[in-house]
Design an enzyme around this catalytic site. Structure first.
Site, mmCIF file in Angstrom:
data_model
loop_
_atom_site.group_PDB
_atom_site.id
_atom_site.type_symbol
_atom_site.label_atom_id
_atom_site.label_comp_id
_atom_site.label_asym_id
_atom_site.label_seq_id
_atom_site.Cartn_x
_atom_site.Cartn_y
_atom_site.Cartn_z
ATOM 1 N N GLU A 196 0.832 -1.208 0.000
ATOM 2 C CA GLU A 196 0.000 0.000 0.000
ATOM 3 C C GLU A 196 0.866 1.257 0.000
ATOM 4 O O GLU A 196 0.752 2.126 0.890
ATOM 5 C CB GLU A 196 -0.985 -0.009 1.182
ATOM 6 C CG GLU A 196 -1.983 -1.145 1.067
ATOM 7 C CD GLU A 196 -3.192 -1.037 2.007
ATOM 8 O OE1 GLU A 196 -3.176 -0.203 2.921
ATOM 9 O OE2 GLU A 196 -4.148 -1.806 1.806
ATOM 10 N N GLU A 319 -5.136 -8.553 -0.485
ATOM 11 C CA GLU A 319 -5.944 -8.194 0.693
ATOM 12 C C GLU A 319 -7.373 -7.982 0.229
ATOM 13 O O GLU A 319 -7.637 -7.118 -0.614
ATOM 14 C CB GLU A 319 -5.426 -6.925 1.377
ATOM 15 C CG GLU A 319 -4.141 -7.161 2.148
ATOM 16 C CD GLU A 319 -3.672 -5.960 2.957
ATOM 17 O OE1 GLU A 319 -4.534 -5.210 3.476
ATOM 18 O OE2 GLU A 319 -2.451 -5.789 3.068
HETATM 19 O O1 AHR Z 1 -5.296 -5.926 6.843
HETATM 20 C C1 AHR Z 1 -5.152 -4.781 7.636
HETATM 21 C C2 AHR Z 1 -4.440 -3.659 6.915
HETATM 22 O O2 AHR Z 1 -5.218 -3.224 5.845
HETATM 23 C C3 AHR Z 1 -3.122 -4.002 6.272
HETATM 24 O O3 AHR Z 1 -2.065 -3.963 7.153
HETATM 25 C C4 AHR Z 1 -2.987 -2.929 5.238
HETATM 26 O O4 AHR Z 1 -2.213 -3.326 4.149
HETATM 27 C C5 AHR Z 1 -4.423 -2.604 4.863
HETATM 28 O O5 AHR Z 1 -4.668 -1.250 4.859
#
Ligand code: AHR
Length: 515
Positions: A196, A319
């Site tokens: 991210e 994710e």
């Molecule tokens: O999954 C929780 C968080 O969400 C992770 O650390 C991040 O990559 C995302 O914003």
């Protein structure tokens, strides 16, 4: 003849027949035209140093009274093994960009305790480091996806870590690894460069990240044969600028470009909605929000097709899952949330989308494995409970590495609430590695059952057997006191007069082997 003799009765019979047909969804599976293989890594998981995601949730340490294998909880690992977890991403997430691998090697007693500044300032003893992670991966029979530190690391630190993990035991980094108990190199399946970068990973723009990515990849690729496959960290939601930039300028053939998408109940990040205690409005809006994954996938793939007609880049959703407001009284930064039947349905809908794009999606990682966000398992001290999402993932195991099959879904009514609608039935079909034809179906409507007539083009479908997941309430969930509220039940159907109809209960998932 009878139709002519009794026209009124014939008309009534015809009307009744059409009424039944109108209420019946049909699915025709084309088993003779196999599609791409559904990469088992689509069923990947993610475990971050975040709240009880690792410490307490899976790791308790070898001295713990909780039964464990070299520190890893036996109950949790045993349950995860039943999911056949193919791949595990670690140590973050945002945490990856503050993690320094040297903190997590050598005798555990001598490791420095750090503050997890990303997630609530919690103490991190570094008891779980590289060796412990690979031990877990081995216990699970999974592949390792290690996420490197871009924001507070350097190409040199990342290369040193990769050397430490993969170099021959005769080399200096290999000797250090051997001294720490593992002469054999670890197998790093994938290595992610940052996370991210548009947010916690450095608040960069795509051009700056791509430049850094190229520097890191050049340093790593110089290691030659021991270099793991690299993952370029991309954008989120419908922002295509990261896929655009990386697919044009990323060097060194990354294994894939990532996109993150989290589902809230409201579509409003400031007020995401509760994990339980919601009404049909938020049942509906959550499923509507999660179905946006379809547009996110197709728009990213379209951009990849424009920039990368040779299709060397894969799309990776490393994710995804539900993200709700913290429960009242909960420690907000620990992101622990209950998990209801709605989450299981949400997971199934996403898996169907991933299956449908199996030619381009090589990996996804639901966030996260234990105790964090849309978890498989929740723990409290020595107790553990399997969530509805766990059960959905278990039901879908036959789809790992299965060959997707095209199908035609007809007469699928809309599930409407107010002015908005989503399709009632969602489906996916595949030929499993065992040769069996598997069919997965979801009924998104929480009020009405759905009948689905199943046929297999050019073959006879005479029976179906498997499991159904449903519950009485839309927010039904499992607790330590009542762990079996949402659990799969056997499901079977047999053809009647040559017709196989599966009766999906309201708000359900059905996964069957069709014979
Ligand atoms: O999954 C929780 C968080 O969400 C992770 O650390 C991040 O990559 C995302 O914003």
């Amino acid at each position: 003849m009878r139709f002519i003799k009794y026209p009124a009765m014939a008309a009534a019979m015809f009307a009744a027949a059409t009424a039944i047909a109108a209420a019946e969804v049909t699915i025709t599976i084309d088993a003779a035209r196999p599609g791409p293989v559904i990469n088992k890594n689509i069923y990947g998981q993610f475990a971050e140093h975040l709240g009880a995601g690792i410490y307490g949730g899976i790791w308790v340490g070898p001295e713990s009274a909780i039964p464990n294998t070299r520190g890893w909880r036996k109950d949790v690992v045993g349950a995860l093994k039943n999911l056949q977890v193919p791949l595990l991403r670690w140590p973050g997430g945002c945490f990856a960009d503050e993690y320094h691998w040297r903190d997590g090697i050598g005798p555990r007693g001598g490791r420095p305790a750090r503050v997890n500044s990303t997630w609530g300032g919690a103490a991190d003893s570094n008891a779980v480091g590289t060796h412990e992670f690979f031990d877990l991966v081995e216990l699970l029979g999974a592949e390792a996806y290690v996420n490197g530190n871009l924001r507070t690391g350097s190409p040199q630190e990342v290369v040193d870590w990769i050397d430490y993990m993969t170099a021959d035991a005769k080399s200096a980094p290999g000797q250090l690894r051997a001294k720490n108990g593992h002469p054999k190199p670890f197998k790093v399946g994938y290595f992610g460069i940052g996370n991210e970068a548009w947010g916690c990973g450095g608040y960069m723009d795509p051009a700056r990240y791509t430049k850094l990515y190229n520097e890191y990849q050049a340093a790593i690729k110089a290691r030659g044969a021991t270099a793991p496959q690299l993952i370029a960290s991309g954008g989120k939601d419908f922002d295509l600028t990261w896929t655009e930039h990386l697919s044009k300028h990323a060097q060194g053939d990354p294994a894939g470009i990532t996109v993150h998408y989290y589902t809230t109940a409201t579509g409003n990040w400031e007020k995401k909605g509760q994990a339980t205690g919601f009404g049909e409005d938020q049942w509906f809006s959550t499923l509507q929000e999660t179905l946006k994954m379809q547009g996110i996938v197709t728009s990213n793939l379209a951009r990849l097709d424009e920039n990368d007609p040779a299709r060397k880049f894969k799309l990776i959703l490393d994710e995804w899952g539900s993200w709700y407001d913290p429960a009242p009284g909960a420690n907000a930064p620990f992101l622990q949330q209950q998990n209801s039947l709605r989450d299981a349905v949400l997971a199934a809908l996403n898996l169907h989308i991933f299956h449908a794009h199996a030619d381009r999606i090589s990996m996804t990682n639901i966030a996260q494995m234990v105790n964090v966000l849309q978890a498989m398992i929740l723990t409290e001290q020595d107790r553990m409970v399997l969530t509805p999402t766990y059960h959905a993932f278990k039901m879908y195991v036959p789809f790992q590495d299965a060959t997707s099959l095209p199908f035609k879904l007809d007469n699928n009514p809309q599930y409407t609430l107010g002015k908005a609608s989503i399709p009632t039935v969602s489906a996916s079909a595949a030929r499993g590695k065992d040769g069996t034809l598997y069919l997965a179906l979801v009924n998104t409507n929480p009020r009405e059952p759905a009948d689905v007539a199943v046929s297999v083009a050019g073959a006879k479908a005479s029976s179906a057997s498997g499991a159904v997941l449903t519950a009485a309430a839309i927010d039904a969930h499992n607790t330590f006191a009542a762990p079996g509220v949402v659990a799969p039940a056997p499901f079977a159907a047999a053809a009647d007069a040559g017709k196989l109809v599966l009766k999906l209960p309201a708000k359900s998932i059905v996964v069957v082997a069709v014979k």
